[in-house]
Design a protein around this motif. Structure first.
Motif, PDB file in Angstrom:
ATOM      1  N   VAL A   1      18.259  16.475 -15.417  1.00 24.78           N
ATOM      2  CA  VAL A   1      17.787  16.359 -14.033  1.00 24.78           C
ATOM      3  C   VAL A   1      16.365  16.919 -13.906  1.00 24.78           C
ATOM      4  O   VAL A   1      15.473  16.278 -13.337  1.00 24.78           O
ATOM      5  N   LEU A   2      16.156  18.104 -14.469  1.00 26.73           N
ATOM      6  CA  LEU A   2      14.829  18.741 -14.355  1.00 26.73           C
ATOM      7  C   LEU A   2      13.744  17.878 -14.997  1.00 26.73           C
ATOM      8  O   LEU A   2      12.654  17.720 -14.438  1.00 26.73           O
ATOM      9  N   ASP A   3      14.054  17.316 -16.162  1.00 22.48           N
ATOM     10  CA  ASP A   3      13.081  16.444 -16.835  1.00 22.48           C
ATOM     11  C   ASP A   3      12.754  15.235 -15.975  1.00 22.48           C
ATOM     12  O   ASP A   3      11.594  14.845 -15.820  1.00 22.48           O
ATOM     13  N   TYR A   4      13.828  14.638 -15.408  1.00 24.82           N
ATOM     14  CA  TYR A   4      13.618  13.424 -14.617  1.00 24.82           C
ATOM     15  C   TYR A   4      12.800  13.719 -13.356  1.00 24.82           C
ATOM     16  O   TYR A   4      11.902  12.960 -12.973  1.00 24.82           O
ATOM     17  N   VAL A   5      13.114  14.844 -12.721  1.00 22.06           N
ATOM     18  CA  VAL A   5      12.405  15.267 -11.514  1.00 22.06           C
ATOM     19  C   VAL A   5      10.907  15.397 -11.805  1.00 22.06           C
ATOM     20  O   VAL A   5      10.055  14.986 -11.021  1.00 22.06           O
ATOM     21  N   LYS A   6      10.608  15.969 -12.974  1.00 21.07           N
ATOM     22  CA  LYS A   6       9.219  16.138 -13.390  1.00 21.07           C
ATOM     23  C   LYS A   6       8.572  14.768 -13.627  1.00 21.07           C
ATOM     24  O   LYS A   6       7.455  14.504 -13.188  1.00 21.07           O
ATOM     25  N   LYS A   7       9.324  13.910 -14.308  1.00 18.38           N
ATOM     26  CA  LYS A   7       8.808  12.585 -14.662  1.00 18.38           C
ATOM     27  C   LYS A   7       8.434  11.768 -13.413  1.00 18.38           C
ATOM     28  O   LYS A   7       7.375  11.151 -13.357  1.00 18.38           O
ATOM     29  N   VAL A   8       9.310  11.790 -12.403  1.00 12.36           N
ATOM     30  CA  VAL A   8       9.031  10.974 -11.206  1.00 12.36           C
ATOM     31  C   VAL A   8       8.194  11.734 -10.178  1.00 12.36           C
ATOM     32  O   VAL A   8       7.933  11.261  -9.079  1.00 12.36           O
ATOM     33  N   ASN A   9       7.799  12.963 -10.546  1.00 12.11           N
ATOM     34  CA  ASN A   9       6.942  13.769  -9.671  1.00 12.11           C
ATOM     35  C   ASN A   9       7.594  13.985  -8.307  1.00 12.11           C
ATOM     36  O   ASN A   9       6.975  13.800  -7.259  1.00 12.11           O
ATOM     37  N   TYR A  10       8.882  14.361  -8.347  1.00 14.43           N
ATOM     38  CA  TYR A  10       9.604  14.598  -7.091  1.00 14.43           C
ATOM     39  C   TYR A  10       9.102  15.857  -6.401  1.00 14.43           C
ATOM     40  O   TYR A  10       8.939  16.900  -7.042  1.00 14.43           O
TER      41      TYR A  10
ATOM     42  N   MET B   1       0.826  -1.205   0.000  1.00 13.44           N
ATOM     43  CA  MET B   1       0.000   0.000   0.000  1.00 13.44           C
ATOM     44  C   MET B   1       0.869   1.268   0.000  1.00 13.44           C
ATOM     45  O   MET B   1       0.615   2.233  -0.704  1.00 13.44           O
ATOM     46  N   LYS B   2       1.890   1.241   0.836  1.00 11.04           N
ATOM     47  CA  LYS B   2       2.639   2.479   1.055  1.00 11.04           C
ATOM     48  C   LYS B   2       3.578   2.809  -0.113  1.00 11.04           C
ATOM     49  O   LYS B   2       4.425   2.017  -0.484  1.00 11.04           O
ATOM     50  N   LYS B   3       3.391   4.029  -0.655  1.00 14.22           N
ATOM     51  CA  LYS B   3       4.294   4.476  -1.718  1.00 14.22           C
ATOM     52  C   LYS B   3       5.458   5.205  -1.090  1.00 14.22           C
ATOM     53  O   LYS B   3       5.274   6.085  -0.254  1.00 14.22           O
ATOM     54  N   LYS B   4       6.640   4.888  -1.536  1.00 11.92           N
ATOM     55  CA  LYS B   4       7.793   5.573  -0.964  1.00 11.92           C
ATOM     56  C   LYS B   4       7.958   6.913  -1.670  1.00 11.92           C
ATOM     57  O   LYS B   4       7.800   7.018  -2.880  1.00 11.92           O
ATOM     58  N   ARG B   5       8.257   7.956  -0.901  1.00 16.85           N
ATOM     59  CA  ARG B   5       8.509   9.258  -1.491  1.00 16.85           C
ATOM     60  C   ARG B   5       9.845   9.213  -2.247  1.00 16.85           C
ATOM     61  O   ARG B   5      10.821   8.662  -1.757  1.00 16.85           O
ATOM     62  N   VAL B   6       9.885   9.772  -3.451  1.00 15.63           N
ATOM     63  CA  VAL B   6      11.134   9.828  -4.221  1.00 15.63           C
ATOM     64  C   VAL B   6      12.071  10.831  -3.549  1.00 15.63           C
ATOM     65  O   VAL B   6      11.674  11.949  -3.252  1.00 15.63           O
ATOM     66  N   SER B   7      13.310  10.419  -3.289  1.00 13.67           N
ATOM     67  CA  SER B   7      14.254  11.324  -2.635  1.00 13.67           C
ATOM     68  C   SER B   7      15.321  11.788  -3.630  1.00 13.67           C
ATOM     69  O   SER B   7      15.432  11.257  -4.734  1.00 13.67           O
ATOM     70  N   ILE B   8      16.082  12.783  -3.216  1.00 13.84           N
ATOM     71  CA  ILE B   8      17.197  13.267  -4.050  1.00 13.84           C
ATOM     72  C   ILE B   8      18.172  12.118  -4.329  1.00 13.84           C
ATOM     73  O   ILE B   8      18.704  11.976  -5.427  1.00 13.84           O
ATOM     74  N   LYS B   9      18.369  11.275  -3.304  1.00 21.39           N
ATOM     75  CA  LYS B   9      19.255  10.112  -3.441  1.00 21.39           C
ATOM     76  C   LYS B   9      18.814   9.215  -4.587  1.00 21.39           C
ATOM     77  O   LYS B   9      19.619   8.769  -5.404  1.00 21.39           O
ATOM     78  N   ASP B  10      17.473   8.919  -4.619  1.00 22.03           N
ATOM     79  CA  ASP B  10      16.926   8.074  -5.687  1.00 22.03           C
ATOM     80  C   ASP B  10      17.231   8.674  -7.054  1.00 22.03           C
ATOM     81  O   ASP B  10      17.644   7.972  -7.982  1.00 22.03           O
ATOM     82  N   ILE B  11      16.993   9.973  -7.168  1.00 16.25           N
ATOM     83  CA  ILE B  11      17.199  10.642  -8.455  1.00 16.25           C
ATOM     84  C   ILE B  11      18.665  10.535  -8.881  1.00 16.25           C
ATOM     85  O   ILE B  11      18.986  10.186 -10.024  1.00 16.25           O
TER      86      ILE B  11
END
Lengths: 344, 344
Positions: free
Chosen positions: B43-52, B1-11
């Motif tokens: 980076v900006l594109d990826y951040v947008k894609k993963v909805n960081y 159930m629990k979605k993990k928040r995307v972190s800077i580390k993940d990116i």
């Protein structure tokens, strides 16, 4: 003027030890990390001496607990919500929680904006008097495992935790009381809003008048007109159009206030003839002339159940508890305004 | 159930670059740090894609701004404070601030506890309806350069920013209105609390009756009895002891409610003979029988001035602005309950 806050760095530098050591001591890990008792005591004494206060924002980043709950209502200046807010605040205070109140004006945009703001600030849970169209946002909260209790309103199509009152039963009971006291042309004045509690109140009225084959006099004032204090115009016109009406159930406190104003100013003689019941009680209704009969929602119980539920959810965040649907009963406080009248 | 928040580390790991690089890009420092336009865009594109979504707690640690204000009142379920809370919330919302409400019950311990809690959470400022004995805590806030506006109550011995109404002038005006309408034995029913606004209201009453050599009938109900809803007993005894009283000024809304209840239940015939004025207006007083004359504090202006002041203080935190003392005027809303009576 400005005093600088003492940081862990300052303490480490003053004692000529590492920041990590200070941090271990402050987080109760001195023994685990084999820091000597002498050094531990030295750090604790120094911390006390310089009156060091840990930065709670940093702390909540670490523990994931903010000890803050959000209680979102439609309008904090509405006495019903103000009362609930106070009760919830007191219960939370006893459990070490603080409560953030806010008003969403029944607007989805505002509700979503507020929820997102508080979500990133990592509050521990939400008690929500919801606006009508935020099912997706609520589903997101549930998916993200954020403790959530809906209060006063719920979504029939969503399986969530909620605490509501039996609104349909409450208006049915009020209309039955009118009927028992001989009223025959009973009007229901409400607002036209997509809100579950309002839908339920309306259906309780309809069920009662249908059951006894009485005429249905319903006035649904557009929500945006009601919140702009324009209800009086609608009520005046409605009463003019239906001179037969001998009793009115008002669906909310502020509609009752508007109705009483119209009667006082435009239909002075009506106040002694017409039956009146209001939804949600108010201290002043007791001493009004006539004193006003009221459907009283169990605010104390509503606050207690919501707090119980949200604390359970916070405590058992990692478990998937089955959702609880708590439905409480309102009571009818009978006063002068609904008493049997002598036949004219 | 629990979605993990995307972190800077993940990116960073997903893009196979360093956390520092991601952080520079997200904090608008890519150019300054000579990161290529291609990588920045990637980076900006990826951040947008993963909805960081950046962690705002961490962000407020960095910027020192939380965009949260605290509005502390005596009791949020008191209609006067609930109204102010709503007005302040709306004004704050327009300026991008959220407001944390809380109630201190006029207790110093609770006030200090709440202030300390919010202080470590780094709220941007306080609008405070103060309890009576927290001068030291207020001095600390000032020394630590934390934006602070006192509302409704102030400390004569402390130089702070405050927004109050001229309470002494308001009760003086109310008593003068009674005198002009022929009332001669005018009582003042208040609470016995060390609160500047209550002291000022009492002195306005005293000045007026002294000026016209009228008898002084003051009832001061102990604060703890009043908040426990025990005022009625005191009022009943007071009216029994002083049958000469022909008019009453109530110092607060809830005392008026208690007084009206006593009159309705114990002295039914009195309501048409006695003059009544209440402090703080209420929608229901308009339609009461008789409609109740009220001293109306300018709540909208009180909210506006407090918000203006606190935003100025936040904006100019590094400058030592001179303290502002804003004193607003109340108005008398004249209704039936204070009208001239025919001589008996």
């Amino acid at each position: 003027m400005k005093k600088k806050r003492v940081s862990i760095k300052d303490i480490a530098s003053d004692l000529n030890i590492s920041v990590t050591t200070v941090s271990f001591v402050l987080n109760d890990k001195a023994e685990e990390k084999h820091i000597s008792k002498e050094l531990t005591q030295k750090v604790l004494d120094y911390v006390k001496k310089v009156n060091y206060k840990p930065n709670q924002i940093a702390q909540s980043l670490r523990t994931g607990e903010s000890k803050i709950l959000v209680f979102m209502v439609e309008d904090i200046s509405n006495l019903f919500f103000a009362k609930l807010a106070r009760l919830i605040e007191d219960l939370a205070y006893k459990k070490g929680y603080k409560v953030l109140f806010c008003s969403n004006d029944n607007e989805d945009k505002k509700t979503i904006e507020l929820i997102n703001l508080f979500k990133v600030r990592q509050v521990d849970g939400f008690i929500l008097v919801s606006s009508p169209g935020i099912q997706t946002t609520i589903n997101q909260l549930i998916e993200e495992n954020i403790p959530l209790v809906l209060l006063d309103r719920y979504f029939p199509t969503l399986d969530t935790n909620y605490v509501i009152t039996d609104n349909s039963d409450a208006t049915f009971m009020a209309i039955m009381h009118f009927i028992e006291n001989g009223f025959k042309n009973i009007a229901y004045i409400t607002i036209d809003a997509t809100q579950s509690q309002m839908d339920d109140r309306l259906s309780g009225y309809k069920n009662a008048v249908n059951k006894y084959s009485l005429p249905n006099y319903t006035l649904e004032i557009p929500f945006n007109e009601a919140i702009r204090d324009n209800s009086e115009v609608y009520i005046e016109e409605f009463l003019k159009k239906h001179p037969d009406i001998d009793a009115i159930l008002f669906a909310t406190n502020y509609l009752t206030q508007a109705g009483l104003k119209v009667i006082k100013e435009q239909y002075t003689d009506l106040i002694d003839r017409i039956g009146i019941i209001t939804f949600d009680d108010n201290e002043l209704f007791k001493t009004y002339s006539p004193s006003i009969t009221a459907v009283a929602q169990p605010t104390t119980e509503m606050a207690e159940k919501s707090m119980e539920l949200i604390l359970q959810l916070i405590k058992n965040k990692e478990k998937a508890l089955p959702n609880k649907h708590i439905v409480l009963k309102s009571s009818l406080v009978i006063r002068e305004s609904s008493k049997k009248r002598s036949q004219s």
